[in-house]
Design a protein around this motif. Structure first.
Motif, PDB file in Angstrom:
ATOM      1  N   GLN A  84       0.702  -0.966   0.004  1.00  0.00           N
ATOM      2  CA  GLN A  84       0.032   0.021  -0.043  1.00  0.00           C
ATOM      3  C   GLN A  84       0.856   1.211   0.206  1.00  0.00           C
ATOM      4  O   GLN A  84       0.674   2.204  -0.703  1.00  0.00           O
ATOM      5  CB  GLN A  84      -1.001   0.012   1.037  1.00  0.00           C
ATOM      6  CG  GLN A  84      -1.852  -1.039   1.158  1.00  0.00           C
ATOM      7  CD  GLN A  84      -2.756  -1.034   0.057  1.00  0.00           C
ATOM      8  OE1 GLN A  84      -3.135  -0.227  -0.741  1.00  0.00           O
ATOM      9  NE2 GLN A  84      -3.103  -2.346  -0.650  1.00  0.00           N
ATOM     10  N   ARG A  93      -2.483   4.596  -5.923  1.00  0.00           N
ATOM     11  CA  ARG A  93      -3.327   4.665  -4.836  1.00  0.00           C
ATOM     12  C   ARG A  93      -3.350   6.093  -4.563  1.00  0.00           C
ATOM     13  O   ARG A  93      -2.129   6.769  -4.480  1.00  0.00           O
ATOM     14  CB  ARG A  93      -3.122   3.781  -3.825  1.00  0.00           C
ATOM     15  CG  ARG A  93      -4.346   3.896  -2.878  1.00  0.00           C
ATOM     16  CD  ARG A  93      -4.498   2.943  -1.765  1.00  0.00           C
ATOM     17  NE  ARG A  93      -5.408   2.949  -0.944  1.00  0.00           N
ATOM     18  CZ  ARG A  93      -5.651   2.578   0.089  1.00  0.00           C
ATOM     19  NH1 ARG A  93      -4.890   1.317   0.578  1.00  0.00           N
ATOM     20  NH2 ARG A  93      -6.636   2.899   1.148  1.00  0.00           N
ATOM     21  N   ARG A 147     -18.226 -14.959  -0.585  1.00  0.00           N
ATOM     22  CA  ARG A 147     -17.370 -14.008  -1.640  1.00  0.00           C
ATOM     23  C   ARG A 147     -16.178 -13.711  -1.182  1.00  0.00           C
ATOM     24  O   ARG A 147     -15.581 -13.354  -2.247  1.00  0.00           O
ATOM     25  CB  ARG A 147     -18.423 -13.161  -2.192  1.00  0.00           C
ATOM     26  CG  ARG A 147     -19.532 -13.370  -2.729  1.00  0.00           C
ATOM     27  CD  ARG A 147     -19.877 -12.843  -3.962  1.00  0.00           C
ATOM     28  NE  ARG A 147     -21.518 -12.881  -4.098  1.00  0.00           N
ATOM     29  CZ  ARG A 147     -22.325 -12.039  -4.634  1.00  0.00           C
ATOM     30  NH1 ARG A 147     -21.831 -10.742  -5.134  1.00  0.00           N
ATOM     31  NH2 ARG A 147     -23.624 -11.991  -4.651  1.00  0.00           N
ATOM     32  N   CYS A 148     -15.965 -13.417  -0.066  1.00  0.00           N
ATOM     33  CA  CYS A 148     -14.532 -13.063   0.438  1.00  0.00           C
ATOM     34  C   CYS A 148     -13.688 -13.838   1.207  1.00  0.00           C
ATOM     35  O   CYS A 148     -12.638 -13.719   1.302  1.00  0.00           O
ATOM     36  CB  CYS A 148     -14.843 -11.600   0.971  1.00  0.00           C
ATOM     37  SG  CYS A 148     -16.237 -10.469   0.507  1.00  0.00           S
ATOM     38  N   ASP A 163      -0.130 -11.640   0.402  1.00  0.00           N
ATOM     39  CA  ASP A 163      -0.383  -9.941   0.770  1.00  0.00           C
ATOM     40  C   ASP A 163      -1.951  -9.865   0.772  1.00  0.00           C
ATOM     41  O   ASP A 163      -2.428  -8.446   0.211  1.00  0.00           O
ATOM     42  CB  ASP A 163       0.113  -9.217  -0.081  1.00  0.00           C
ATOM     43  CG  ASP A 163       1.771  -9.367   0.040  1.00  0.00           C
ATOM     44  OD1 ASP A 163       2.224  -9.795   0.944  1.00  0.00           O
ATOM     45  OD2 ASP A 163       2.589  -8.901  -0.943  1.00  0.00           O
ATOM     46  N   VAL A 164      -2.773 -10.495   1.460  1.00  0.00           N
ATOM     47  CA  VAL A 164      -4.002 -10.204   1.271  1.00  0.00           C
ATOM     48  C   VAL A 164      -4.414  -9.412   2.712  1.00  0.00           C
ATOM     49  O   VAL A 164      -4.008 -10.036   3.798  1.00  0.00           O
ATOM     50  CB  VAL A 164      -5.013 -11.541   1.542  1.00  0.00           C
ATOM     51  CG1 VAL A 164      -6.616 -11.226   1.428  1.00  0.00           C
ATOM     52  CG2 VAL A 164      -4.703 -12.612   0.139  1.00  0.00           C
ATOM     53  N   TYR A 174     -14.590   3.467   6.964  1.00  0.00           N
ATOM     54  CA  TYR A 174     -13.399   3.585   6.063  1.00  0.00           C
ATOM     55  C   TYR A 174     -13.639   2.513   5.180  1.00  0.00           C
ATOM     56  O   TYR A 174     -13.614   2.425   4.055  1.00  0.00           O
ATOM     57  CB  TYR A 174     -12.084   3.279   6.868  1.00  0.00           C
ATOM     58  CG  TYR A 174     -11.086   3.020   5.948  1.00  0.00           C
ATOM     59  CD1 TYR A 174     -10.293   4.496   5.315  1.00  0.00           C
ATOM     60  CD2 TYR A 174     -10.474   1.678   5.829  1.00  0.00           C
ATOM     61  CE1 TYR A 174      -9.264   3.847   4.496  1.00  0.00           C
ATOM     62  CE2 TYR A 174      -9.475   1.467   4.976  1.00  0.00           C
ATOM     63  CZ  TYR A 174      -9.012   2.709   4.143  1.00  0.00           C
ATOM     64  OH  TYR A 174      -7.902   2.396   3.438  1.00  0.00           O
ATOM     65  N   GLN A 178     -13.969   2.589   1.214  1.00  0.00           N
ATOM     66  CA  GLN A 178     -12.881   1.913   0.427  1.00  0.00           C
ATOM     67  C   GLN A 178     -13.683   1.203  -0.960  1.00  0.00           C
ATOM     68  O   GLN A 178     -13.381   0.982  -1.967  1.00  0.00           O
ATOM     69  CB  GLN A 178     -12.017   0.927   0.933  1.00  0.00           C
ATOM     70  CG  GLN A 178     -11.080   1.457   1.711  1.00  0.00           C
ATOM     71  CD  GLN A 178     -10.247   2.339   0.894  1.00  0.00           C
ATOM     72  OE1 GLN A 178      -9.626   2.181  -0.137  1.00  0.00           O
ATOM     73  NE2 GLN A 178      -9.900   3.623   1.545  1.00  0.00           N
ATOM     74  N   LEU A 190      -6.020  -1.871  -7.354  1.00  0.00           N
ATOM     75  CA  LEU A 190      -6.877  -3.160  -7.038  1.00  0.00           C
ATOM     76  C   LEU A 190      -7.195  -3.960  -8.583  1.00  0.00           C
ATOM     77  O   LEU A 190      -7.490  -3.018  -9.453  1.00  0.00           O
ATOM     78  CB  LEU A 190      -7.975  -3.097  -6.412  1.00  0.00           C
ATOM     79  CG  LEU A 190      -7.863  -2.800  -4.948  1.00  0.00           C
ATOM     80  CD1 LEU A 190      -9.451  -2.670  -4.484  1.00  0.00           C
ATOM     81  CD2 LEU A 190      -7.220  -3.901  -4.060  1.00  0.00           C
ATOM     82  N   VAL A 197     -15.504  -8.508  -8.317  1.00  0.00           N
ATOM     83  CA  VAL A 197     -16.248  -9.025  -6.999  1.00  0.00           C
ATOM     84  C   VAL A 197     -17.030  -8.019  -6.407  1.00  0.00           C
ATOM     85  O   VAL A 197     -18.151  -8.287  -5.971  1.00  0.00           O
ATOM     86  CB  VAL A 197     -15.214  -9.932  -6.054  1.00  0.00           C
ATOM     87  CG1 VAL A 197     -15.934 -10.079  -4.672  1.00  0.00           C
ATOM     88  CG2 VAL A 197     -14.741 -10.841  -7.007  1.00  0.00           C
ATOM     89  N   MET A 198     -16.429  -6.788  -6.552  1.00  0.00           N
ATOM     90  CA  MET A 198     -16.951  -5.701  -5.418  1.00  0.00           C
ATOM     91  C   MET A 198     -18.338  -5.097  -6.511  1.00  0.00           C
ATOM     92  O   MET A 198     -19.441  -4.625  -5.842  1.00  0.00           O
ATOM     93  CB  MET A 198     -16.252  -4.682  -5.233  1.00  0.00           C
ATOM     94  CG  MET A 198     -15.018  -5.095  -4.572  1.00  0.00           C
ATOM     95  SD  MET A 198     -15.068  -5.225  -2.887  1.00  0.00           S
ATOM     96  CE  MET A 198     -14.126  -3.782  -2.307  1.00  0.00           C
ATOM     97  N   LEU A 201     -21.923  -6.255  -5.896  1.00  0.00           N
ATOM     98  CA  LEU A 201     -22.675  -6.075  -4.568  1.00  0.00           C
ATOM     99  C   LEU A 201     -23.507  -5.185  -4.781  1.00  0.00           C
ATOM    100  O   LEU A 201     -23.443  -4.238  -5.113  1.00  0.00           O
ATOM    101  CB  LEU A 201     -21.612  -6.053  -3.669  1.00  0.00           C
ATOM    102  CG  LEU A 201     -20.870  -7.049  -3.358  1.00  0.00           C
ATOM    103  CD1 LEU A 201     -19.556  -6.639  -2.158  1.00  0.00           C
ATOM    104  CD2 LEU A 201     -21.097  -8.272  -2.780  1.00  0.00           C
ATOM    105  N   ILE A 209     -21.262  -6.146   5.100  1.00  0.00           N
ATOM    106  CA  ILE A 209     -19.853  -6.671   5.015  1.00  0.00           C
ATOM    107  C   ILE A 209     -19.056  -5.761   5.726  1.00  0.00           C
ATOM    108  O   ILE A 209     -18.183  -6.394   6.558  1.00  0.00           O
ATOM    109  CB  ILE A 209     -19.304  -7.000   3.555  1.00  0.00           C
ATOM    110  CG1 ILE A 209     -20.270  -7.871   2.639  1.00  0.00           C
ATOM    111  CG2 ILE A 209     -17.665  -7.129   3.491  1.00  0.00           C
ATOM    112  CD1 ILE A 209     -19.979  -8.220   1.197  1.00  0.00           C
TER     113      ILE A 209
END
Ligand code: HEC
Ligand code: HEC
Length: 220
Positions: A84, A93, A147-148, A163-164, A174, A178, A190, A197-198, A201, A209
């Motif tokens: 990050q 980012r 899903r996660c 690195d998850v 927050y 994101q 990302l 995936v996001m 939703l 979530i």
């Protein structure tokens, strides 16, 4: 204007342009990659001193701010912190505050990043973070598991291999921001598969979530 004056000006402009190009090239050459940082053995004591810069926003305990504007970073995996940090520096980012804080002048070279990341990773995971309202909690827990969880872990603990990111114990607002940033393409770092995936939703699922994760305790 006299011809010789004009010629001086032309030369002066050329010199300025060349100097600017050299400065830019030097700046790039110094920019460490994730691999550069990983290759260093961290000095945690030095990391603690360097962390003073970060404490101004993230707090001495790395808990961020409960209003959710500043994330909790305490206990995050070293590799995630490194990635990050390098992402903010490299402009993949975006956040003016973090981009400034992570600059070379503030945080130096690969060794400094390795040191501070090692220190932050050892801080105890934040307790008492901001949570959601509970309204969509059950839904959130279900969708998260489907899903996660395979990547981010059953309790949001993340994984150092690959690195998850640890998401458990993060501030609710927050996390929501994101998710929104990913949907509105403000997180170019990302991957597209993650963004997909996001995007699948619905709003109550996102809220649920984030709520589930804000309450999850992953231990240590
Ligand atoms: C001026 C305030 C400020 C300072 C100083 C600062 N940060 Fe941040 N940091 C932020 C904000 C705001 C964000 C969230 C940015 C966003 O929304 O994408 C952030 C995000 C992060 C993240 C990403 C967290 C995540 O969950 O993805 C890491 C890691 C981080 N900061 C580490 C550091 C370190 C290490 C330092 C010290 C070298 C530091 N920060 C200094 C404000 C700051
Ligand atoms: C295939 C594995 C995988 C799946 C499935 C997955 N993630 Fe991730 N996620 C990752 C990885 C790896 C990263 C770190 C990417 C990076 O920053 O380079 C990440 C990053 C994130 C981040 C950004 C953290 C930060 O602040 O830097 C959030 C938020 C997130 N995931 C939420 C979710 C949610 C919610 C789901 C389920 C709807 C999900 N992820 C599904 C692997 C996954």
């Amino acid at each position: 204007m006299a011809t010789h004056m004009r010629r001086h000006l032309v030369w002066l402009s050329i010199v300025v342009i060349v100097l600017a190009a050299v400065a830019t090239a030097l700046g790039r050459a110094q920019e460490p990659t994730v691999a550069d940082v990983r290759a260093r053995s961290p000095d945690v004591m030095r990391g603690e001193r360097l962390y003073a810069v970060c404490a101004a926003c993230h707090g001495v305990d790395g808990a961020g701010r409960a209003a959710g504007e500043i994330p909790a970073i305490a206990g995050q995996h070293v590799g995630v912190l490194t990635r990050q940090f390098v992402a903010f520096r490299g402009g993949v980012r975006w956040d003016v505050r973090m981009e400034h804080a992570s600059q070379i002048r503030q945080m130096g070279d690969a060794q400094a990043i390795a040191d501070v990341a090692a220190y932050v990773a050892r801080l105890p995971v934040t307790q008492g973070n901001q949570r959601g309202t509970g309204e969509h909690l059950d839904l959130g827990a279900r969708v998260y598991a489907q899903r996660c969880a395979a990547c981010h872990g059953a309790r949001g603990e993340g994984r150092s291999i690959g690195d998850v990111p640890r998401l458990a114990g993060q501030h609710h607002a927050y996390l929501q921001r994101q998710f929104l940033d990913v949907l509105e393409q403000r997180r170019p770092g990302l991957s597209e598969s993650h963004a997909r995936v996001m995007r699948g939703l619905a709003q109550p699922e996102i809220d649920g979530i984030a709520d589930f994760l804000s309450r999850a305790t992953s231990g240590g």
